[in-house]
Design a protein around this motif. Sequence first.
Motif, PDB file in Angstrom:
ATOM      1  N   ILE A   1       0.867  -1.178   0.000  1.00 30.02           N
ATOM      2  CA  ILE A   1       0.000   0.000   0.000  1.00 30.02           C
ATOM      3  C   ILE A   1       0.900   1.221   0.000  1.00 30.02           C
ATOM      4  O   ILE A   1       1.720   1.385   0.903  1.00 30.02           O
ATOM      5  CB  ILE A   1      -0.920   0.013   1.237  1.00 30.02           C
ATOM      6  N   CYS A   2       0.767   2.055  -1.017  1.00 30.46           N
ATOM      7  CA  CYS A   2       1.567   3.269  -1.110  1.00 30.46           C
ATOM      8  C   CYS A   2       0.734   4.464  -0.651  1.00 30.46           C
ATOM      9  O   CYS A   2      -0.389   4.672  -1.123  1.00 30.46           O
ATOM     10  CB  CYS A   2       2.061   3.491  -2.530  1.00 30.46           C
ATOM     11  N   HIS A   3       1.313   5.224   0.259  1.00 24.17           N
ATOM     12  CA  HIS A   3       0.638   6.395   0.812  1.00 24.17           C
ATOM     13  C   HIS A   3       1.176   7.710   0.237  1.00 24.17           C
ATOM     14  O   HIS A   3       0.811   8.779   0.724  1.00 24.17           O
ATOM     15  CB  HIS A   3       0.818   6.426   2.339  1.00 24.17           C
TER      16      HIS A   3
ATOM     17  N   TYR B   1      -7.020   7.770  -0.276  1.00 25.31           N
ATOM     18  CA  TYR B   1      -5.994   7.996   0.731  1.00 25.31           C
ATOM     19  C   TYR B   1      -4.722   7.190   0.491  1.00 25.31           C
ATOM     20  O   TYR B   1      -3.690   7.471   1.074  1.00 25.31           O
ATOM     21  CB  TYR B   1      -6.535   7.672   2.124  1.00 25.31           C
ATOM     22  N   PHE B   2      -4.788   6.133  -0.311  1.00 22.84           N
ATOM     23  CA  PHE B   2      -3.629   5.296  -0.625  1.00 22.84           C
ATOM     24  C   PHE B   2      -3.937   4.521  -1.895  1.00 22.84           C
ATOM     25  O   PHE B   2      -5.073   4.526  -2.388  1.00 22.84           O
ATOM     26  CB  PHE B   2      -3.284   4.346   0.524  1.00 22.84           C
TER      27      PHE B   2
ATOM     28  N   GLY C   1       4.895   8.579   5.552  1.00 26.58           N
ATOM     29  CA  GLY C   1       4.890   9.977   5.993  1.00 26.58           C
ATOM     30  C   GLY C   1       3.643  10.724   5.540  1.00 26.58           C
ATOM     31  O   GLY C   1       3.264  11.730   6.140  1.00 26.58           O
ATOM     32  N   ARG C   2       2.988  10.232   4.498  1.00 28.53           N
ATOM     33  CA  ARG C   2       1.741  10.822   4.003  1.00 28.53           C
ATOM     34  C   ARG C   2       0.505  10.023   4.411  1.00 28.53           C
ATOM     35  O   ARG C   2      -0.606  10.338   4.007  1.00 28.53           O
ATOM     36  CB  ARG C   2       1.778  10.917   2.479  1.00 28.53           C
ATOM     37  N   LYS C   3       0.692   8.983   5.204  1.00 28.77           N
ATOM     38  CA  LYS C   3      -0.433   8.170   5.664  1.00 28.77           C
ATOM     39  C   LYS C   3      -1.341   9.021   6.542  1.00 28.77           C
ATOM     40  O   LYS C   3      -0.875   9.824   7.359  1.00 28.77           O
ATOM     41  CB  LYS C   3       0.105   6.977   6.468  1.00 28.77           C
TER      42      LYS C   3
END
Length: 161
Positions: A26-28, A39-40, A111-113
């Motif tokens: 899962i890329c955030h 969101y991801f 860091g963007r989660k």
Amino acid sequence: MTEQTGGCQCGMVRYRVRGELGYPHICHCRMCQKAAGNYFLPLAAAKREHFELTRGEPKWFRSSDLVRRGFCGDCGTPLFYHIPEADFINIALGSLDDPGAVKPVMQSNTGRKMSWFHALDGLPVEAEPETPDREDAIAASNHQHPDHDTSQWPLGETHDG
């Protein structure tokens, strides 16, 4: 050998992957958030020699000098994350016909989660909002491609796009 099929919501772009999907994650990152409108973005890698388009051609957007993203030009479904010189292509896991078959094993760019994800399981669950009549009406008017390959789509029409 395993095989996964998938495609966009309208059915104009379909693909097949023979073999295991690698590094399901899962890329955030903000680019994936924007590309998915979410969101991801869950992704997994398919070796190029095991990947084939079986219907249509995606449109491509270069989200950076290193990466292009494939999507359906008709319905907008995000499908691929592609580094052109790489020997693999990343598949958007939600575009698989059976997305539950591939479980992510990692998260990236946390860091963007969203800081509140940990609280999602504590949210109230909405009561069954749909009535049987409404569910039947939606099913009868559904224009979404089914979660399996079809010889033509929409039914009764031929698209060689």
